[in-house]
Design a protein around this motif. Sequence first.
Motif, PDB file in Angstrom:
ATOM      1  N   THR A 122      39.857  13.631  42.800  1.00 41.62           N
ATOM      2  CA  THR A 122      40.083  12.199  42.895  1.00 41.62           C
ATOM      3  C   THR A 122      39.722  11.683  44.289  1.00 41.62           C
ATOM      4  O   THR A 122      39.914  12.376  45.290  1.00 41.62           O
ATOM      5  CB  THR A 122      41.552  11.864  42.573  1.00 41.62           C
ATOM      6  OG1 THR A 122      41.735  10.450  42.598  1.00 41.62           O
ATOM      7  CG2 THR A 122      42.495  12.505  43.572  1.00 41.62           C
ATOM      8  N   GLY A 123      39.175  10.491  44.333  1.00 39.25           N
ATOM      9  CA  GLY A 123      38.806   9.886  45.600  1.00 39.25           C
ATOM     10  C   GLY A 123      37.486  10.358  46.172  1.00 39.25           C
ATOM     11  O   GLY A 123      37.108   9.943  47.279  1.00 39.25           O
ATOM     12  N   VAL A 124      36.742  11.202  45.456  1.00 32.53           N
ATOM     13  CA  VAL A 124      35.448  11.684  45.939  1.00 32.53           C
ATOM     14  C   VAL A 124      34.427  10.548  45.872  1.00 32.53           C
ATOM     15  O   VAL A 124      34.407   9.754  44.920  1.00 32.53           O
ATOM     16  CB  VAL A 124      34.965  12.893  45.108  1.00 32.53           C
ATOM     17  CG1 VAL A 124      33.508  13.236  45.435  1.00 32.53           C
ATOM     18  CG2 VAL A 124      35.859  14.098  45.367  1.00 32.53           C
ATOM     19  N   ASN A 133      26.058  21.199  41.343  1.00 30.63           N
ATOM     20  CA  ASN A 133      25.704  22.141  40.287  1.00 30.63           C
ATOM     21  C   ASN A 133      26.948  22.743  39.639  1.00 30.63           C
ATOM     22  O   ASN A 133      28.056  22.660  40.164  1.00 30.63           O
ATOM     23  CB  ASN A 133      24.801  23.248  40.847  1.00 30.63           C
ATOM     24  CG  ASN A 133      23.858  23.801  39.806  1.00 30.63           C
ATOM     25  OD1 ASN A 133      24.020  23.579  38.596  1.00 30.63           O
ATOM     26  ND2 ASN A 133      22.850  24.522  40.243  1.00 30.63           N
ATOM     27  N   ILE A 134      26.744  23.390  38.515  1.00 32.33           N
ATOM     28  CA  ILE A 134      27.825  23.955  37.719  1.00 32.33           C
ATOM     29  C   ILE A 134      28.597  25.021  38.505  1.00 32.33           C
ATOM     30  O   ILE A 134      28.035  25.754  39.320  1.00 32.33           O
ATOM     31  CB  ILE A 134      27.264  24.548  36.404  1.00 32.33           C
ATOM     32  CG1 ILE A 134      28.403  24.965  35.459  1.00 32.33           C
ATOM     33  CG2 ILE A 134      26.332  25.727  36.678  1.00 32.33           C
ATOM     34  CD1 ILE A 134      27.937  25.313  34.072  1.00 32.33           C
ATOM     35  N   GLY A 135      29.895  25.086  38.253  1.00 31.10           N
ATOM     36  CA  GLY A 135      30.751  26.066  38.912  1.00 31.10           C
ATOM     37  C   GLY A 135      31.284  25.616  40.252  1.00 31.10           C
ATOM     38  O   GLY A 135      32.145  26.285  40.830  1.00 31.10           O
ATOM     39  N   SER A 136      30.795  24.480  40.751  1.00 28.22           N
ATOM     40  CA  SER A 136      31.255  23.993  42.054  1.00 28.22           C
ATOM     41  C   SER A 136      32.641  23.373  41.949  1.00 28.22           C
ATOM     42  O   SER A 136      33.057  22.900  40.887  1.00 28.22           O
ATOM     43  CB  SER A 136      30.292  22.949  42.602  1.00 28.22           C
ATOM     44  OG  SER A 136      29.015  23.500  42.789  1.00 28.22           O
ATOM     45  N   TYR A 137      33.325  23.376  43.078  1.00 30.47           N
ATOM     46  CA  TYR A 137      34.633  22.743  43.188  1.00 30.47           C
ATOM     47  C   TYR A 137      34.593  21.836  44.406  1.00 30.47           C
ATOM     48  O   TYR A 137      34.323  22.294  45.518  1.00 30.47           O
ATOM     49  CB  TYR A 137      35.726  23.798  43.343  1.00 30.47           C
ATOM     50  CG  TYR A 137      37.144  23.256  43.368  1.00 30.47           C
ATOM     51  CD1 TYR A 137      37.944  23.327  42.230  1.00 30.47           C
ATOM     52  CD2 TYR A 137      37.678  22.691  44.516  1.00 30.47           C
ATOM     53  CE1 TYR A 137      39.244  22.845  42.241  1.00 30.47           C
ATOM     54  CE2 TYR A 137      38.977  22.201  44.531  1.00 30.47           C
ATOM     55  CZ  TYR A 137      39.761  22.280  43.398  1.00 30.47           C
ATOM     56  OH  TYR A 137      41.046  21.785  43.411  1.00 30.47           O
ATOM     57  N   VAL A 138      34.849  20.538  44.196  1.00 26.91           N
ATOM     58  CA  VAL A 138      34.836  19.563  45.286  1.00 26.91           C
ATOM     59  C   VAL A 138      36.206  18.899  45.340  1.00 26.91           C
ATOM     60  O   VAL A 138      36.616  18.208  44.398  1.00 26.91           O
ATOM     61  CB  VAL A 138      33.735  18.508  45.081  1.00 26.91           C
ATOM     62  CG1 VAL A 138      33.742  17.500  46.226  1.00 26.91           C
ATOM     63  CG2 VAL A 138      32.360  19.172  44.978  1.00 26.91           C
ATOM     64  N   GLY A 139      36.926  19.123  46.433  1.00 30.40           N
ATOM     65  CA  GLY A 139      38.299  18.653  46.546  1.00 30.40           C
ATOM     66  C   GLY A 139      38.428  17.158  46.764  1.00 30.40           C
ATOM     67  O   GLY A 139      37.446  16.449  47.056  1.00 30.40           O
ATOM     68  N   VAL A 156      34.328  23.545  47.904  1.00 30.43           N
ATOM     69  CA  VAL A 156      34.463  22.560  48.975  1.00 30.43           C
ATOM     70  C   VAL A 156      35.879  21.989  48.929  1.00 30.43           C
ATOM     71  O   VAL A 156      36.367  21.594  47.860  1.00 30.43           O
ATOM     72  CB  VAL A 156      33.429  21.432  48.824  1.00 30.43           C
ATOM     73  CG1 VAL A 156      33.612  20.381  49.918  1.00 30.43           C
ATOM     74  CG2 VAL A 156      32.012  21.995  48.851  1.00 30.43           C
ATOM     75  N   GLY A 157      36.531  21.939  50.067  1.00 30.58           N
ATOM     76  CA  GLY A 157      37.932  21.540  50.121  1.00 30.58           C
ATOM     77  C   GLY A 157      38.165  20.044  50.129  1.00 30.58           C
ATOM     78  O   GLY A 157      37.280  19.237  49.818  1.00 30.58           O
ATOM     79  N   TYR A 158      39.378  19.657  50.525  1.00 27.96           N
ATOM     80  CA  TYR A 158      39.784  18.259  50.582  1.00 27.96           C
ATOM     81  C   TYR A 158      39.239  17.605  51.862  1.00 27.96           C
ATOM     82  O   TYR A 158      39.120  18.231  52.906  1.00 27.96           O
ATOM     83  CB  TYR A 158      41.311  18.143  50.597  1.00 27.96           C
ATOM     84  CG  TYR A 158      42.002  18.574  49.318  1.00 27.96           C
ATOM     85  CD1 TYR A 158      41.287  18.984  48.191  1.00 27.96           C
ATOM     86  CD2 TYR A 158      43.392  18.571  49.237  1.00 27.96           C
ATOM     87  CE1 TYR A 158      41.934  19.372  47.030  1.00 27.96           C
ATOM     88  CE2 TYR A 158      44.055  18.963  48.075  1.00 27.96           C
ATOM     89  CZ  TYR A 158      43.307  19.365  46.972  1.00 27.96           C
ATOM     90  OH  TYR A 158      43.965  19.745  45.827  1.00 27.96           O
ATOM     91  N   VAL A 180      29.393  30.079  48.970  1.00 30.45           N
ATOM     92  CA  VAL A 180      29.710  29.336  50.188  1.00 30.45           C
ATOM     93  C   VAL A 180      31.053  28.639  50.000  1.00 30.45           C
ATOM     94  O   VAL A 180      31.318  28.033  48.955  1.00 30.45           O
ATOM     95  CB  VAL A 180      28.610  28.298  50.497  1.00 30.45           C
ATOM     96  CG1 VAL A 180      29.054  27.380  51.641  1.00 30.45           C
ATOM     97  CG2 VAL A 180      27.322  28.989  50.862  1.00 30.45           C
ATOM     98  N   ILE A 181      31.891  28.742  51.018  1.00 35.09           N
ATOM     99  CA  ILE A 181      33.222  28.127  50.966  1.00 35.09           C
ATOM    100  C   ILE A 181      33.397  27.243  52.196  1.00 35.09           C
ATOM    101  O   ILE A 181      33.233  27.690  53.328  1.00 35.09           O
ATOM    102  CB  ILE A 181      34.325  29.194  50.911  1.00 35.09           C
ATOM    103  CG1 ILE A 181      34.253  29.944  49.575  1.00 35.09           C
ATOM    104  CG2 ILE A 181      35.697  28.567  51.106  1.00 35.09           C
ATOM    105  CD1 ILE A 181      35.125  31.165  49.494  1.00 35.09           C
ATOM    106  N   VAL A 182      33.723  25.981  51.944  1.00 34.62           N
ATOM    107  CA  VAL A 182      33.989  25.025  53.016  1.00 34.62           C
ATOM    108  C   VAL A 182      35.416  24.542  52.828  1.00 34.62           C
ATOM    109  O   VAL A 182      35.742  23.898  51.828  1.00 34.62           O
ATOM    110  CB  VAL A 182      33.006  23.833  52.955  1.00 34.62           C
ATOM    111  CG1 VAL A 182      33.318  22.836  54.066  1.00 34.62           C
ATOM    112  CG2 VAL A 182      31.569  24.320  53.071  1.00 34.62           C
ATOM    113  N   GLU A 183      36.282  24.861  53.761  1.00 34.11           N
ATOM    114  CA  GLU A 183      37.696  24.528  53.619  1.00 34.11           C
ATOM    115  C   GLU A 183      37.980  23.075  54.006  1.00 34.11           C
ATOM    116  O   GLU A 183      37.054  22.304  54.309  1.00 34.11           O
ATOM    117  CB  GLU A 183      38.533  25.517  54.436  1.00 34.11           C
ATOM    118  CG  GLU A 183      38.408  26.953  53.915  1.00 34.11           C
ATOM    119  CD  GLU A 183      39.277  27.957  54.635  1.00 34.11           C
ATOM    120  OE1 GLU A 183      39.433  29.086  54.123  1.00 34.11           O
ATOM    121  OE2 GLU A 183      39.810  27.625  55.720  1.00 34.11           O
TER     122      GLU A 183
END
Length: 286
Positions: A122-124, A133-139, A156-158, A180-183
Amino acid sequence: MSSESLVVLAAEIQKISSQSGNIDMDHARTLFTDLRAGLSEGIIRAAEPDPSSATGWKVNSWVKQGILLGFRSGKLSPYSAPNPEAPFFDKDTLPLKSFDPKANVRLVPGGSAIRDGSYIGTGVICMPPMYVNIGSYVGDDTLIDSHALVGSCAQVGYRVHISAAAQIGGVLEPVGALPVIVEDDVLIGGNTGIYEGIIVRKRAVIAAGTILTGSTPIYDLVRKEIIKSSTDTPTIIPEGAVVVPGARAITATPGKDWGLSLTTPVIVKYRDNKTDTRTELEQWIR
């Protein structure tokens, strides 16, 4: 989706993925549909926080196996396009993600695409054109600026700011590889590239034009150390580090004789109140 259902889904995906030759395509498509739904809701993740791990993260290999199963079982089909005479073509198992206004996601018109099977918090804000792309997580409350990419399975974090033309690399194979992980609260400058399972810790700042890869050493001028990956540990950018593009001289001939140097990331400082003040501008566009 209950924990029991997740265990069953994981076991079924691992079982069918291990089969060579012909597989039950209808069953594979059903499994992938369930996986895609879980990924879209953020219930299932390709990688997730794990305090017991040395890196703080663990890879869910079965999720990547399931995504590859979606490609394997899909049929090439046309997708609608602005020009009917020039349609797009992709696997029918990989539709675009649809949103409801209640999701509170700003997907601004202008050529962006987000695959279903990615989680968008929410709020992105998504500025065109961009791609997830598929499988991504965007906080929650993350900004993805124009021409930016969030690759397959990237986490990708918050409150992350991904500036224009930044590239967050994806990885599907090998299935056990860390994406790749971005906190949380990271600022990624324009025209940056983060690839090969790099972990960027909370509140780090990656300056414009910086390229980070798993094989590139990072020179920490503050702590007087060189950060490198190993067979057991990926390259990790420390919390609050400010990383800028740099160069190091080639000491071997003929590079030394020619005065050549190699580009390398350099940590020049750690984030302070002054750095935070410069990043507050983003709040004005929300």
